[in-house]
Design a protein around this motif. Structure first.
Motif, PDB file in Angstrom:
ATOM      1  N   ILE A  19      -5.003  17.436  10.464  1.00 19.53           N
ATOM      2  CA  ILE A  19      -4.289  16.569  11.398  1.00 19.53           C
ATOM      3  C   ILE A  19      -2.878  17.115  11.568  1.00 19.53           C
ATOM      4  CG2 ILE A  19      -3.466  14.232  11.843  1.00 19.53           C
ATOM      5  CD1 ILE A  19      -5.768  13.557   9.589  1.00 19.53           C
ATOM      6  N   ASN A  20      -2.558  17.591  12.774  1.00 25.61           N
ATOM      7  CA  ASN A  20      -1.245  18.138  13.074  1.00 25.61           C
ATOM      8  C   ASN A  20      -0.312  17.023  13.532  1.00 25.61           C
ATOM      9  OD1 ASN A  20      -1.640  21.284  13.096  1.00 25.61           O
ATOM     10  ND2 ASN A  20      -3.427  20.439  14.143  1.00 25.61           N
ATOM     11  N   LEU A  21       0.770  16.815  12.801  1.00 17.06           N
ATOM     12  CA  LEU A  21       1.773  15.813  13.152  1.00 17.06           C
ATOM     13  C   LEU A  21       2.828  16.502  14.011  1.00 17.06           C
ATOM     14  CD1 LEU A  21       2.099  14.130   9.638  1.00 17.06           C
ATOM     15  CD2 LEU A  21       0.660  13.405  11.560  1.00 17.06           C
ATOM     16  N   CYS A  22       2.786  16.259  15.312  1.00 18.89           N
ATOM     17  CA  CYS A  22       3.579  17.020  16.287  1.00 18.89           C
ATOM     18  C   CYS A  22       4.908  16.333  16.572  1.00 18.89           C
ATOM     19  CB  CYS A  22       2.788  17.178  17.578  1.00 18.89           C
ATOM     20  SG  CYS A  22       1.142  17.880  17.356  1.00 18.89           S
ATOM     21  N   GLU A  23       6.002  17.037  16.308  1.00 18.87           N
ATOM     22  CA  GLU A  23       7.343  16.456  16.456  1.00 18.87           C
ATOM     23  C   GLU A  23       8.319  17.531  16.904  1.00 18.87           C
ATOM     24  OE1 GLU A  23       9.536  14.301  17.265  1.00 18.87           O
ATOM     25  OE2 GLU A  23       9.073  12.839  15.686  1.00 18.87           O
ATOM     26  N   THR A  24       9.328  17.113  17.680  1.00 19.41           N
ATOM     27  CA  THR A  24      10.396  18.030  18.107  1.00 19.41           C
ATOM     28  C   THR A  24      11.757  17.596  17.580  1.00 19.41           C
ATOM     29  OG1 THR A  24      10.824  16.782  20.138  1.00 19.41           O
ATOM     30  CG2 THR A  24       9.160  18.531  20.258  1.00 19.41           C
ATOM     31  N   GLU A  80      12.375  11.649  11.210  1.00 21.99           N
ATOM     32  CA  GLU A  80      12.068  12.381   9.973  1.00 21.99           C
ATOM     33  C   GLU A  80      11.348  11.498   8.962  1.00 21.99           C
ATOM     34  OE1 GLU A  80      14.212  15.318   6.727  1.00 21.99           O
ATOM     35  OE2 GLU A  80      15.451  13.850   7.806  1.00 21.99           O
ATOM     36  N   ILE A  81      11.839  10.277   8.756  1.00 25.72           N
ATOM     37  CA  ILE A  81      11.233   9.415   7.746  1.00 25.72           C
ATOM     38  C   ILE A  81       9.817   8.996   8.154  1.00 25.72           C
ATOM     39  CG2 ILE A  81      12.136   7.188   8.599  1.00 25.72           C
ATOM     40  CD1 ILE A  81      12.701   6.506   5.627  1.00 25.72           C
ATOM     41  N   LEU A 113       3.991  10.012   6.832  1.00 23.81           N
ATOM     42  CA  LEU A 113       2.638  10.368   7.263  1.00 23.81           C
ATOM     43  C   LEU A 113       2.112  11.594   6.520  1.00 23.81           C
ATOM     44  CD1 LEU A 113       2.652   9.778  11.131  1.00 23.81           C
ATOM     45  CD2 LEU A 113       1.515   8.425   9.369  1.00 23.81           C
ATOM     46  N   LEU A 114       3.012  12.434   6.054  1.00 20.01           N
ATOM     47  CA  LEU A 114       2.584  13.615   5.295  1.00 20.01           C
ATOM     48  C   LEU A 114       1.980  13.247   3.942  1.00 20.01           C
ATOM     49  CD1 LEU A 114       5.490  16.097   6.133  1.00 20.01           C
ATOM     50  CD2 LEU A 114       3.086  16.305   6.805  1.00 20.01           C
ATOM     51  N   ASN A 115       2.116  11.977   3.540  1.00 22.72           N
ATOM     52  CA  ASN A 115       1.474  11.511   2.307  1.00 22.72           C
ATOM     53  C   ASN A 115      -0.029  11.300   2.486  1.00 22.72           C
ATOM     54  OD1 ASN A 115       3.809  11.388   0.652  1.00 22.72           O
ATOM     55  ND2 ASN A 115       4.430   9.503   1.686  1.00 22.72           N
ATOM     56  N   ILE A 116      -0.500  11.315   3.725  1.00 24.48           N
ATOM     57  CA  ILE A 116      -1.933  11.179   3.996  1.00 24.48           C
ATOM     58  C   ILE A 116      -2.583  12.550   3.884  1.00 24.48           C
ATOM     59  CG2 ILE A 116      -3.662  10.555   5.738  1.00 24.48           C
ATOM     60  CD1 ILE A 116      -1.649   8.586   6.897  1.00 24.48           C
ATOM     61  N   SER A 117      -3.686  12.623   3.162  1.00 29.38           N
ATOM     62  CA  SER A 117      -4.360  13.904   2.980  1.00 29.38           C
ATOM     63  C   SER A 117      -4.786  14.483   4.323  1.00 29.38           C
ATOM     64  CB  SER A 117      -5.590  13.741   2.078  1.00 29.38           C
ATOM     65  OG  SER A 117      -6.522  12.869   2.673  1.00 29.38           O
ATOM     66  N   ASN A 157       0.567  -0.696   4.380  1.00 31.40           N
ATOM     67  CA  ASN A 157      -0.220  -1.066   5.560  1.00 31.40           C
ATOM     68  C   ASN A 157      -0.135   0.004   6.642  1.00 31.40           C
ATOM     69  OD1 ASN A 157      -1.191  -3.492   4.579  1.00 31.40           O
ATOM     70  ND2 ASN A 157       0.435  -4.718   5.492  1.00 31.40           N
ATOM     71  N   PHE A 158       1.051   0.558   6.819  1.00 31.94           N
ATOM     72  CA  PHE A 158       1.292   1.614   7.797  1.00 31.94           C
ATOM     73  C   PHE A 158       0.387   2.819   7.529  1.00 31.94           C
ATOM     74  CE2 PHE A 158       3.872   5.511   8.610  1.00 31.94           C
ATOM     75  CZ  PHE A 158       4.097   5.395   9.971  1.00 31.94           C
ATOM     76  N   LEU A 159       0.378   3.288   6.292  1.00 36.85           N
ATOM     77  CA  LEU A 159      -0.425   4.469   5.941  1.00 36.85           C
ATOM     78  C   LEU A 159      -1.916   4.158   5.999  1.00 36.85           C
ATOM     79  CD1 LEU A 159       1.685   5.941   2.987  1.00 36.85           C
ATOM     80  CD2 LEU A 159       1.624   6.687   5.369  1.00 36.85           C
ATOM     81  N   ARG A 160      -2.296   2.967   5.535  1.00 31.87           N
ATOM     82  CA  ARG A 160      -3.715   2.590   5.562  1.00 31.87           C
ATOM     83  C   ARG A 160      -4.233   2.547   6.992  1.00 31.87           C
ATOM     84  NH1 ARG A 160      -3.272  -2.259   3.752  1.00 31.87           N
ATOM     85  NH2 ARG A 160      -2.935  -1.540   1.613  1.00 31.87           N
ATOM     86  N   SER A 161      -3.419   2.009   7.905  1.00 30.01           N
ATOM     87  CA  SER A 161      -3.832   1.920   9.309  1.00 30.01           C
ATOM     88  C   SER A 161      -4.029   3.297   9.917  1.00 30.01           C
ATOM     89  CB  SER A 161      -2.791   1.140  10.116  1.00 30.01           C
ATOM     90  OG  SER A 161      -2.696  -0.192   9.674  1.00 30.01           O
ATOM     91  N   TYR A 162      -3.091   4.198   9.653  1.00 28.90           N
ATOM     92  CA  TYR A 162      -3.223   5.549  10.201  1.00 28.90           C
ATOM     93  C   TYR A 162      -4.396   6.301   9.568  1.00 28.90           C
ATOM     94  CZ  TYR A 162       0.682   6.093  13.463  1.00 28.90           C
ATOM     95  OH  TYR A 162       1.512   6.008  14.569  1.00 28.90           O
ATOM     96  N   GLU A 163      -4.623   6.101   8.275  1.00 31.82           N
ATOM     97  CA  GLU A 163      -5.779   6.744   7.625  1.00 31.82           C
ATOM     98  C   GLU A 163      -7.082   6.325   8.299  1.00 31.82           C
ATOM     99  OE1 GLU A 163      -5.218   5.529   3.585  1.00 31.82           O
ATOM    100  OE2 GLU A 163      -4.372   7.459   2.990  1.00 31.82           O
TER     101      GLU A 163
END
Length: 346
Positions: free
Chosen positions: A3-8, A15-16, A21-25, A328-334
């Motif tokens: 999963i590529n997390l795309c940011e400029t 950043e935060i 999100l980088l904590n998700i495998s 909850n934020f990380l669980r939802s994205y997972e």
């Protein structure tokens, strides 16, 4: 699947958001250091920069691409030149009001698998304009307030024990309506104004310190100002010493508010404009009071009503803050990433 997390942009909340999100495998940072033209009058650069960015983001095969700030990308309108055959989701932070932007968003939503927004109310707005591929991930507080002294000690530290602290946080941009808040004090009675400290903390942008100081003299406002960059500790202190968080935002503001999120998780009542997403949230979840957007007199009346409510111990009992956790934020994205990989949004 990767999963590529795309940011400029790696400043502030960008950043935060990314780092959590980088904590998700299987997630990986795909940062492209490119300046995107924001001036629509420079139409060639406006289009070319977005086209170049999209192609850079989507340069790999067999992977998921998460466009973390979709707001900046969907306004690229020569869609006929794009052949997107990737798995893509975009996080949309603001729902547009302008007709052209709505059309562009609807068109681009058909090119990608999913749009993520940060409240049920923003999802409802997208559904009403015909965008169906939408999920909600509640924007959390990423701060650890346990390291900060409690309100009573902070107010004593800053000599604010006997004051009602009204706070507005963040850059002094036009859309955040600081001038409306300053103007509202014209309609407050002198006795009440003497009891209030208006706490302004954030970077000088549209409204400079000189303007704020001048307005405070004209309208007899007791100001506590911290203009410029805030450390995390300073930011949290400014939140915790607050009695009422005020968001005097203009109608063009179409998303969630970071200061409002911090107020909610610390059970601080909010004053927000009717008709905006943040006003709808306030009314739906009993998070405070609302006023007529861009109306200083209505804002003054609401400030008076809020102070009266607090003095009567009519505090708000919302449990909405329980939704705004990093867990909850990380669980939802997972869950979303898993569904994308399985093709469940097709």
């Amino acid at each position: 699947m990767k999963i590529n997390l795309c940011e400029t942009n790696l400043d502030g909340h960008h950043e935060i958001y990314l780092e959590n999100l980088l904590n998700i495998s299987s997630t990986s940072k795909l940062f492209i250091d490119i300046k995107i033209e924001g001036n629509k009058k420079r139409i060639f650069n406006y289009i070319f920069d977005r086209k170049k960015l999209i192609k850079k983001f989507l340069s790999k095969d067999n992977e998921i691409f998460h466009l973390l700030y979709f707001d900046m990308i969907y306004t690229y309108f020569p869609l006929s030149s794009l052949n997107i055959n990737k798995i893509i989701l975009g996080t949309l932070h603001f729902v547009p009001e302008e007709k052209l932007k709505i059309i562009l968003l609807k068109n681009f939503s058909k090119k990608i698998d999913l749009i993520v927004v940060h409240s049920e109310i923003l999802k409802e707005k997208l559904l009403k304009i015909g965008i169906k591929n939408v999920e909600v991930v509640h924007y959390p507080s990423f701060y650890d307030y346990s390291i900060i002294e409690p309100k009573e000690k902070l107010k004593k530290k800053f000599k604010l024990e006997d004051k009602i602290v009204l706070t507005t946080l963040g850059g002094t941009r036009n859309d955040k309506g600081l001038d409306i808040l300053l103007e509202s004090f014209k309609y407050l009675n002198s006795e009440l104004k003497e009891r209030i400290i208006l706490n302004i903390a954030g970077k000088e942008e549209t409204f400079k310190k000189e303007f704020i100081v001048q307005k405070s003299k004209e309208n007899k406002i007791n100001i506590r100002g911290k203009y410029g960059f805030l450390t995390d500790e300073e930011f949290m202190e400014n939140v915790l010493l607050t009695d009422v968080m005020v968001m005097p935002y203009r109608k063009i503001f179409g998303g969630n508010s970071g200061p409002m999120t911090e107020a909610i998780v610390n059970k601080i009542p909010c004053i927000t404009p009717k008709g905006l997403n943040i006003g709808d949230l306030t009314e739906k979840y009993d998070l405070g009071l609302t006023f007529e957007c861009e109306n200083p007199k209505s804002l003054a009346e609401t400030i008076e009503k809020m102070i009266l409510n607090k003095e009567k111990n009519e505090f708000f009992t919302s449990d909405y803050h329980k939704k705004l956790t990093v867990e909850n934020f990380l669980r939802s994205y997972e869950e979303i990433y898993s569904k994308l990989e399985k093709g469940e949004y097709k």
